[in-house]
Scaffold this active site. Sequence first.
Site, PDB file in Angstrom:
ATOM      1  N   LYS A  67       0.836  -1.202   0.000  1.00 50.54           N
ATOM      2  CA  LYS A  67       0.000   0.000   0.000  1.00 50.54           C
ATOM      3  C   LYS A  67       0.869   1.249   0.000  1.00 50.54           C
ATOM      4  O   LYS A  67       1.603   1.485   0.949  1.00 50.54           O
ATOM      5  CB  LYS A  67      -0.904   0.021   1.236  1.00 50.54           C
ATOM      6  CG  LYS A  67      -1.850  -1.151   1.358  1.00 50.54           C
ATOM      7  CD  LYS A  67      -2.630  -1.074   2.667  1.00 50.54           C
ATOM      8  CE  LYS A  67      -3.572  -2.250   2.817  1.00 50.54           C
ATOM      9  NZ  LYS A  67      -4.300  -2.210   4.109  1.00 50.54           N
ATOM     10  N   LYS A 146      -5.185   6.280   2.581  1.00 50.04           N
ATOM     11  CA  LYS A 146      -5.810   5.799   3.813  1.00 50.04           C
ATOM     12  C   LYS A 146      -4.774   5.752   4.930  1.00 50.04           C
ATOM     13  O   LYS A 146      -5.051   6.110   6.080  1.00 50.04           O
ATOM     14  CB  LYS A 146      -6.431   4.426   3.571  1.00 50.04           C
ATOM     15  CG  LYS A 146      -6.666   3.598   4.827  1.00 50.04           C
ATOM     16  CD  LYS A 146      -5.515   2.630   5.077  1.00 50.04           C
ATOM     17  CE  LYS A 146      -5.530   2.148   6.513  1.00 50.04           C
ATOM     18  NZ  LYS A 146      -4.343   1.340   6.855  1.00 50.04           N
ATOM     19  N   ASN A 206      -0.285   2.527  11.352  1.00 51.74           N
ATOM     20  CA  ASN A 206      -0.221   3.956  11.053  1.00 51.74           C
ATOM     21  C   ASN A 206      -1.014   4.766  12.081  1.00 51.74           C
ATOM     22  O   ASN A 206      -0.578   5.820  12.521  1.00 51.74           O
ATOM     23  CB  ASN A 206      -0.752   4.206   9.640  1.00 51.74           C
ATOM     24  CG  ASN A 206       0.178   3.669   8.583  1.00 51.74           C
ATOM     25  OD1 ASN A 206       1.223   4.235   8.302  1.00 51.74           O
ATOM     26  ND2 ASN A 206      -0.192   2.532   7.993  1.00 51.74           N
TER      27      ASN A 206
END
Length: 274
Positions: A67, A146, A206
């Site tokens: 990602k 995201k 994250n």
Amino acid sequence: MKITILGNGIFGSAMASYLTRIGHDIAIDIIDNSEVIFVCVPSYAVVDALSKVQKEITNQKIIICSKGFAGEGKLISEVLNEKLKNNLFFFYGPILAEELRNGEFSSMVLAGGNGKDVLKKEIESESLYIETSDDIIGIEISAALKNVVAIFIGIVEGAGYGQNAGAFIFAKGVQEIRKIGLVLGAQADTFLGLSCIGDLTLLSRNRRLGIELGKGRKLEDVTIEMKYNPEGIFALKNAKIMIERLNIDAPLIKLLYKIVFENYPIKDILKEIK
């Protein structure tokens, strides 16, 4: 099916465990006539990882699980060469690696062209639900940004703001991701799905990083303690490059960049987002 996993980190090893459990023959970092290659290295290492094995790639399906950005504000699909693009797929979703490894119910979306339905049948199971999409750009930008928004949500939480404030950042973050995605040609509905809103609901690495930053800790100290540099940090740097190149008004990304890299004070940050 013989499957290669490039990258044996947290997610790569979990995916290898899952695919082995449902009956596939798995090789780690060795192509050796495999039919499918799962790329699970950090996003900034994807191009290099595939370049190292390019001579061994014939007609395998390549599934990118990383990602983020390839670098210089460019998505992975933008920089991979033409030889790979016809067999290139992107596989993202709200996945915690340990739950996937343990066989708990999970869901992901597989984006790409011809062949994705066949791949879905091969890798879907009772414990892993898979949706398919033609919107590669939308899925990519959702997965990359995201991670950025998750850091901001964590910062708000760590700084002691309430759930109302967290919901505000969540909503504004999705709007900003959608705005950027539409400029790049993505489909609007993609941002309501698994790779964007779905993934943002997780308490990811994250978001955990953001929580610690919100408490006033330094980025270097937190990443050393985590023993992992969350993808969102690399994505944030690249997102800033991208929005400046495309001249997109993205106040959340700009503000987060100042907080993370320029020691901008967290106090009253919500007033900065319109």
